[in-house]
Design an enzyme around this catalytic site. Sequence first.
Site, PDB file in Angstrom:
ATOM      1  N   GLY A 122       1.855  -0.997   3.675  1.00  0.00           N
ATOM      2  CA  GLY A 122       1.180  -2.280   3.405  1.00  0.00           C
ATOM      3  C   GLY A 122       1.783  -3.305   4.342  1.00  0.00           C
ATOM      4  N   GLY A 128       4.872  -4.747  25.839  1.00  0.00           N
ATOM      5  CA  GLY A 128       5.705  -5.897  25.475  1.00  0.00           C
ATOM      6  C   GLY A 128       4.915  -6.987  24.767  1.00  0.00           C
ATOM      7  CG  ASN A 138       4.761  -1.848   6.181  1.00  0.00           C
ATOM      8  OD1 ASN A 138       5.192  -1.230   5.207  1.00  0.00           O
ATOM      9  ND2 ASN A 138       3.697  -1.451   6.859  1.00  0.00           N
ATOM     10  N   GLY A 149       2.178  -3.673  22.237  1.00  0.00           N
ATOM     11  CA  GLY A 149       2.773  -2.339  22.183  1.00  0.00           C
ATOM     12  C   GLY A 149       3.779  -2.122  23.294  1.00  0.00           C
ATOM     13  CB  ALA A 150       4.250   0.764  25.566  1.00  0.00           C
ATOM     14  N   GLY A 196       6.435   7.098   9.636  1.00  0.00           N
ATOM     15  CA  GLY A 196       6.174   6.283   8.455  1.00  0.00           C
ATOM     16  C   GLY A 196       6.257   4.804   8.736  1.00  0.00           C
ATOM     17  CG  ASN A 231      -1.850  -1.014   1.429  1.00  0.00           C
ATOM     18  OD1 ASN A 231      -2.345  -1.552   0.448  1.00  0.00           O
ATOM     19  ND2 ASN A 231      -2.162  -1.366   2.666  1.00  0.00           N
ATOM     20  CB  THR A 289       2.422   3.597  11.025  1.00  0.00           C
ATOM     21  OG1 THR A 289       1.602   4.684  11.400  1.00  0.00           O
ATOM     22  CG2 THR A 289       1.844   2.913   9.785  1.00  0.00           C
ATOM     23  CB  ALA A 290       5.036  -0.285  10.056  1.00  0.00           C
ATOM     24  CB  ALA A 291       5.107  -0.851  15.988  1.00  0.00           C
ATOM     25  N   GLY A 292       3.920  -3.407  14.577  1.00  0.00           N
ATOM     26  CA  GLY A 292       3.565  -4.832  14.595  1.00  0.00           C
ATOM     27  C   GLY A 292       4.191  -5.567  13.408  1.00  0.00           C
ATOM     28  CG  ASP A 293       3.219  -4.390   9.505  1.00  0.00           C
ATOM     29  OD1 ASP A 293       2.410  -5.292   9.794  1.00  0.00           O
ATOM     30  OD2 ASP A 293       2.886  -3.322   8.964  1.00  0.00           O
TER      31      ASP A 293
HETATM   32  O1  RIB Z   1       0.537  -2.114   9.661  1.00  0.00           O
HETATM   33  C1  RIB Z   1       0.690  -0.853   9.098  1.00  0.00           C
HETATM   34  C2  RIB Z   1       0.194  -0.850   7.679  1.00  0.00           C
HETATM   35  O2  RIB Z   1      -1.195  -1.100   7.678  1.00  0.00           O
HETATM   36  C3  RIB Z   1       0.360   0.452   6.965  1.00  0.00           C
HETATM   37  O3  RIB Z   1       1.586   0.580   6.311  1.00  0.00           O
HETATM   38  C4  RIB Z   1      -0.839   0.488   6.022  1.00  0.00           C
HETATM   39  O4  RIB Z   1      -0.502   0.369   4.679  1.00  0.00           O
HETATM   40  C5  RIB Z   1      -1.748  -0.644   6.472  1.00  0.00           C
HETATM   41  O5  RIB Z   1      -1.686  -1.691   5.603  1.00  0.00           O
END
Ligand code: RIB
Length: 325
Positions: A48, A234, A52, A231-232, A296, A20, A257-261
């Site tokens: 995405g 742990g 990510n 998240g914070a 980002g 994405n 954003t994208a911390a889980g990824d």
């Molecule tokens: O997990 C974060 C992502 O979720 C973002 O980058 C966004 O594109 C959504 O897919």
Amino acid sequence: MNKETMAACALPVLVIGSLNMDLVVTVCQLPQQGETVFGRNFATFPGGKGANQAVAAAKLGARVTMVGCVGQDNFAAELLESLRLAGVETSQVRSVTGKTTGVALITVADKGVNTIVVVAGANQECNPGDVQAALAKTKNPGIVLLQNEVPPATVEYAIRTAGEQGWKVIYNPAPARTVDAGILGLVDILTPNETELAALTGMPVRSQQEAVAAGKKLLQTGVKQIIVTMGAAGALLIAERMVKAVPAIQVQAVDSTAAGDCYTGAVAAGLAEGQPLETALHFAAVAAGLSVTREGAQSALPSKDAVEKYMRKKVKMYEKKWRAE
Ligand code: RIB
């Protein structure tokens, strides 16, 4: 073993998922329903969940191939470039005529909290044939990483087929949806956050205790290991006769954003290079912690050097905290 030999011996990582373009506004406070607020800033970032995770794993040293779909527009070119810059193999990303590339509308407020609306576009076209072709291209099975931003039929086909072919299956069930217990039972490592764990089990997950109860229920499907990311607070590793808490690192969050990824990609990278699971979870905790200190999605994902540098600096403090858990 030197770094080059280690990388050559590592298992391949195949990421099947979304690409994405993230359209991001920053605000002081997330707007309420019906409310209009002024944004501070607007920017676009490659994102995405699939892409990510691919970039996270590649930046952390893994040999990664991305499987997914983009449209025929400028966003597609930018997303492919971001993957290539991180060292991700992109020959299995298919360009779909007449579709727009996936986009995510993201609002980030103070302390890094966010809301995300995804328009799947070409990601909806990623099908079992794409998975089959990618699996057939890789001689030795390694690790497959999956999420929920491509059609459920594709995810389910990938879990079944990759498992049958000897791949280790890591499934990040995000965004939240219900999943057939028979499918979950084929997964090696499941990495839900609290919301996703609640959606999978129908149980409330508002505390560590509730997460353990829901995780234990999910183990009954046959899934081997569950890592609940909080998240914070742990992460929790839940497996048969085992519950272990892995602390997060303390950072000033700018954008989550994208911390889980990042976390899931880092677990895959750690396991691919032969780290034991618990070591990979420490590694992932540092990588994900560092990722929230930058703006980002892919732009915020740390390199292996950055993670190792942090670990060397903080190792004493970190070990002490881990032992105290
Ligand atoms: O997990 C974060 C992502 O979720 C973002 O980058 C966004 O594109 C959504 O897919």
